[in-house]
Motif scaffolding. Structure first.
Motif, PDB file in Angstrom:
ATOM      1  N   ASN A 162       0.805  -1.222   0.000  1.00 35.81           N
ATOM      2  CA  ASN A 162       0.000   0.000   0.000  1.00 35.81           C
ATOM      3  C   ASN A 162       0.838   1.273   0.000  1.00 35.81           C
ATOM      4  N   THR A 163       2.093   1.153  -0.426  1.00 38.31           N
ATOM      5  CA  THR A 163       2.990   2.311  -0.424  1.00 38.31           C
ATOM      6  C   THR A 163       3.576   2.525  -1.815  1.00 38.31           C
ATOM      7  N   ALA A 164       3.518   3.752  -2.269  1.00 36.59           N
ATOM      8  CA  ALA A 164       4.165   4.078  -3.552  1.00 36.59           C
ATOM      9  C   ALA A 164       5.676   3.929  -3.382  1.00 36.59           C
ATOM     10  N   GLU A 165       6.355   3.516  -4.449  1.00 36.13           N
ATOM     11  CA  GLU A 165       7.756   3.129  -4.312  1.00 36.13           C
ATOM     12  C   GLU A 165       8.650   4.251  -3.770  1.00 36.13           C
ATOM     13  N   SER A 166       8.338   5.484  -4.155  1.00 36.02           N
ATOM     14  CA  SER A 166       9.217   6.597  -3.794  1.00 36.02           C
ATOM     15  C   SER A 166       8.991   7.085  -2.354  1.00 36.02           C
ATOM     16  N   LYS A 167       7.963   6.592  -1.706  1.00 38.04           N
ATOM     17  CA  LYS A 167       7.505   7.162  -0.447  1.00 38.04           C
ATOM     18  C   LYS A 167       8.128   6.494   0.774  1.00 38.04           C
ATOM     19  N   LYS A 168       8.445   7.275   1.783  1.00 36.69           N
ATOM     20  CA  LYS A 168       8.789   6.730   3.103  1.00 36.69           C
ATOM     21  C   LYS A 168       7.606   7.017   4.011  1.00 36.69           C
ATOM     22  N   PRO A 169       6.766   6.049   4.267  1.00 38.16           N
ATOM     23  CA  PRO A 169       5.497   6.334   4.943  1.00 38.16           C
ATOM     24  C   PRO A 169       5.670   6.707   6.412  1.00 38.16           C
ATOM     25  N   LYS A 170       4.714   7.508   6.894  1.00 37.56           N
ATOM     26  CA  LYS A 170       4.621   7.769   8.333  1.00 37.56           C
ATOM     27  C   LYS A 170       3.716   6.697   8.958  1.00 37.56           C
ATOM     28  N   ASP A 225       9.300   5.770   9.298  1.00 34.38           N
ATOM     29  CA  ASP A 225       9.173   6.854  10.271  1.00 34.38           C
ATOM     30  C   ASP A 225       8.073   6.442  11.252  1.00 34.38           C
ATOM     31  N   LEU A 226       8.466   5.982  12.448  1.00 32.78           N
ATOM     32  CA  LEU A 226       7.496   5.398  13.383  1.00 32.78           C
ATOM     33  C   LEU A 226       7.222   6.300  14.582  1.00 32.78           C
ATOM     34  N   THR A 227       5.951   6.568  14.818  1.00 36.42           N
ATOM     35  CA  THR A 227       5.513   7.253  16.030  1.00 36.42           C
ATOM     36  C   THR A 227       4.672   6.280  16.852  1.00 36.42           C
ATOM     37  N   ILE A 228       4.949   6.233  18.157  1.00 36.25           N
ATOM     38  CA  ILE A 228       4.158   5.384  19.053  1.00 36.25           C
ATOM     39  C   ILE A 228       3.424   6.298  20.021  1.00 36.25           C
ATOM     40  N   THR A 229       2.115   6.079  20.141  1.00 39.14           N
ATOM     41  CA  THR A 229       1.332   6.919  21.052  1.00 39.14           C
ATOM     42  C   THR A 229       0.524   6.060  22.010  1.00 39.14           C
ATOM     43  N   HIS A 230       0.509   6.461  23.274  1.00 42.38           N
ATOM     44  CA  HIS A 230      -0.188   5.678  24.297  1.00 42.38           C
ATOM     45  C   HIS A 230      -0.338   6.545  25.531  1.00 42.38           C
ATOM     46  N   PRO A 231      -1.244   6.209  26.436  1.00 41.02           N
ATOM     47  CA  PRO A 231      -1.355   6.967  27.687  1.00 41.02           C
ATOM     48  C   PRO A 231      -0.064   6.801  28.502  1.00 41.02           C
ATOM     49  N   THR A 232       0.219   7.749  29.340  1.00 40.42           N
ATOM     50  CA  THR A 232       1.391   7.669  30.222  1.00 40.42           C
ATOM     51  C   THR A 232       1.320   6.386  31.045  1.00 40.42           C
ATOM     52  N   GLY A 233       2.454   5.725  31.175  1.00 40.82           N
ATOM     53  CA  GLY A 233       2.503   4.484  31.940  1.00 40.82           C
ATOM     54  C   GLY A 233       2.516   3.258  31.041  1.00 40.82           C
ATOM     55  N   GLY A 251      -1.327  13.297   9.781  1.00 40.57           N
ATOM     56  CA  GLY A 251      -0.559  12.995   8.566  1.00 40.57           C
ATOM     57  C   GLY A 251      -0.105  11.550   8.442  1.00 40.57           C
ATOM     58  N   ALA A 252      -0.647  10.677   9.262  1.00 41.36           N
ATOM     59  CA  ALA A 252      -0.223   9.272   9.231  1.00 41.36           C
ATOM     60  C   ALA A 252      -0.622   8.604   7.912  1.00 41.36           C
ATOM     61  N   ASP A 253       0.263   7.758   7.409  1.00 36.31           N
ATOM     62  CA  ASP A 253      -0.086   6.925   6.253  1.00 36.31           C
ATOM     63  C   ASP A 253      -0.660   5.588   6.719  1.00 36.31           C
ATOM     64  N   PHE A 254      -0.117   5.066   7.821  1.00 39.58           N
ATOM     65  CA  PHE A 254      -0.595   3.793   8.377  1.00 39.58           C
ATOM     66  C   PHE A 254      -0.765   3.958   9.881  1.00 39.58           C
TER      67      PHE A 254
END
Lengths: 317, 317, 317
Positions: free
Chosen positions: B162-170, B200-208, B231-234
């Motif tokens: 699901n990613t175009a070849e040139s892209k580095k997904p978020k 490019d990985l972001t992890i989000t969760h409640p504190t703890g 702006g997330a791709d996935f």
């Protein structure tokens, strides 16, 4: 060629399935490569012996790869209702599970018993139909809430094998006592198929045990068991719980257990049962161990019934 | 060629497994005789649906003979500790059982969940590593105490598709509410693989709910879910229990359940989940049934992930 | 060619099964098409690890289709008694179930443990013999109430592999402590086969643990464990419950656990156990992990024992 196998469709389809099954009985491996590279997933939400084995065997004889999954024991509880918040005991929604299974297999075969408490849900054959709706591939019933068509097909094969060509046999479905609340699926389907195949069907049971008329329309209903059995060619013995007073046990009257004495006016009657049978509760040892019994023949025909069905579905995929 | 398959090794290996898996997806039986005469034993210490089926299918598509053993249900309790006197509930020591399995199979595949109570034992991936230590043959993880690499490989295949070849997904991994204490394995592995594959990985969760930093080093940790999702791709949705306050449930805040509203600044985001998913608790029906959902694609890719892994192990035996 | 495989028959048959098993060990797929189109049903009324896997593997190596049924978990309780009214917990009579299985398979393999409470029934090997009586096809014992002949055949193969041709080895069967009441089947069969194969057999156990003399006639019975072990070439370690005081645990004396110290006058003794073994209760870690242990070799030989047996039965069908 059939798409799903869930119920009696029409006499022509039934006859060609019976013919094909008998051809497989004569030559089980005659289409040994027909299913090569194809997979059937056999999903059990309830226990099974004959159905589990005969379906695997039928698939193997066609060259298919069967994979058995006991969802109740090796998997987890499925959520069936739409739109609920899944914060209780169910772990996966049927639409997600069925979708995955649909992408893993070429054919699915499903066993899903009724609740016997939620009549509306059972009548809609809810669980079974959810698999059809969400899997997107051909589905075979291994007994649903209201029907057991592979059993009935095996029964019709057995009746055909024991009937002279010119004869239209008298078939009697007789209720028998049991200690547990038993589903209606076998009785419903037997009635549906026997009537659909043009047999003269009489159904006998104690008052209160009327089946869903949707399945019995066209049968003679006779509350006097002796009168019903007179001159029978085939006697199908089966317990079921009440349909109107849904899921209840209204009688365990031992006089309804079929014995030789009951068949004194049906000298040539063959006796049938889908198994497992409670001996000396539903049916006497003397009958089961004697020459009238077709129960082993019916059980063996389960293989060829399943093989004919799978083969006919393979024709379309 | 790989020996064991237990974790992310390096980007080159990951890329060639993804390439091979996609080739199998296009042509599942292209190596139908590669595994003939070879056996894989699939050992389940815990329940399974997708993993059980997809691993068997992958093996069959390579011509192998899969044999499934549900140790928890058909076998008996295994002793894992060294040197103990086995006078309690355990019936067989892992070193004896694993040794035998090593002599019966060419490849073993093992599912062994964490205790979520004994942090040290879980962190060592003790049970899983005992199988590696004592079986002496290649071992594939079907989810261990701390990793689920076949799931992550299937996830990487799905992202690639699901990613175009040139892209580095978020890519965003977002914690979701649940009513039970859930293992960290899927979250750990997803982070390990997404980072390893250069996303490019972001992890989000409640504190703890901080994960073991061993798996998340290099990811952006962001406690504001809205900011993380922008702006997330996935978006990978997953519950896990606390790691620091080990195995505890610290929050069931329904605001963390992913819905369309959460994605108003991520219009093109695709949504992922490993299944089974608790609908309307972790993820809303509207997303799961809508065009953003990749969950069925991920599940189907489990087959080809397993097939690529088994095939690569077969190259070495 | 053999019909059923239930016990030691004669030395000639035993020797040719051992020869054939060793040939399969050297070349497992040498008869890879011998069983094509034939099916073996493996019926488990009790848990299993080695037996379940090794029997399936043996069948697959001969080209057969194995189908495993866990009657205890996936099926239902079988009625074994003749003539009873089945109005309690049993769902199907053995004669009906076995008859069906006989029509579904070419060979049946059955595991049926003893009650350890009903001595008469166990001595008649009642459950197992009901399957033979009613299935009408060749039956292989996967351990019955009183015998475990596939284990003993694997044991004889292992002794043969570790014995110089000119030698008649001294074999000792020694009782070991356990916390549960354990069946006599392995001990009975080992004695039956070791004596039948012409070995010098000594059996040692605490007073009260005498086995059924039917199986031990011809063996030296020696209550002094040290005296028994002196000069042993093979020491078979096994717990069993009392036979006279049927099914009882009379001793858990840890002095009977076999350790290196016990073998100071049996320097070259190899140590055997059928597995699963309770470490440091029946047998010490030092022996199991040391060079004397044949337990892994015995377990691996289970495959080739089963393969030789199935192959010999296939010769007759």
């Amino acid at each position: 060629m059939i798409k799903h196998f869930t119920q009696f469709e029409n006499r022509q389809t039934a006859d060609s399935l019976i013919d094909l099954a008998l051809a497989y009985k004569a030559n089980p491996r005659m289409h040994a490569s027909k299913g090569i590279g194809k997979r059937i997933g056999c999903i059990f939400l309830n226990p099974s012996l004959r159905t589990r084995a005969s379906t695997q065997i039928a698939a193997l004889q066609l060259g298919m790869e069967p994979i058995v999954m006991n969802m109740d024991k090796e998997g987890w509880a499925l959520e069936m209702r739409e739109g609920v918040t899944m914060n209780k005991g169910t772990v996966e929604h049927i639409k997600d599970a069925a979708g995955v299974l649909g992408s893993y297999f070429d054919i699915l075969a499903i066993r899903a018993f009724p609740t016997l408490t939620n009549k509306q849900e059972d009548l809609e054959d809810f669980v079974f139909n959810q698999f059809i709706k969400y899997s997107g591939i051909p589905v075979i019933s291994l007994e649903s809430a209201i029907r057991h068509p592979l059993q009935s097909l095996a029964d019709m094969i057995s009746i055909r094998e024991n009937t002279a060509e010119s004869k239209k046999p008298k078939v009697v479905l007789t209720w028998a006592p049991h200690i547990k609340a038993i589903p209606h699926a076998v009785a419903n389907s037997f009635s549906e198929w026997a009537l659909g195949c043009g047999y003269d069907l009489t159904i006998t049971h104690p008052t209160g045990y009327e089946l869903d008329p949707k399945f019995t329309h066209g049968a003679n209903i006779e509350h006097d068991q002796q009168a019903a059995l007179e001159g029978a060619d085939f006697v199908y013995v089966k317990n079921w719980s009440a349909f109107n007073d849904y899921g209840k046990i209204l009688s365990t009257d031992p006089a309804w257990m079929l014995t030789e004495k009951h068949l004194k006016h049906a000298k040539k009657a063959k006796v049938m049962h889908c198994l497992p049978v409670r001996r000396n509760l539903e049916l006497s040892d003397e009958i089961l161990d004697g020459p009238r019994s077709l129960v082993q023949q019916q059980a063996q025909n389960r293989i060829f019934a399943a093989q004919a069905v799978i083969s006919s579905i393979l024709d379309g995929i």
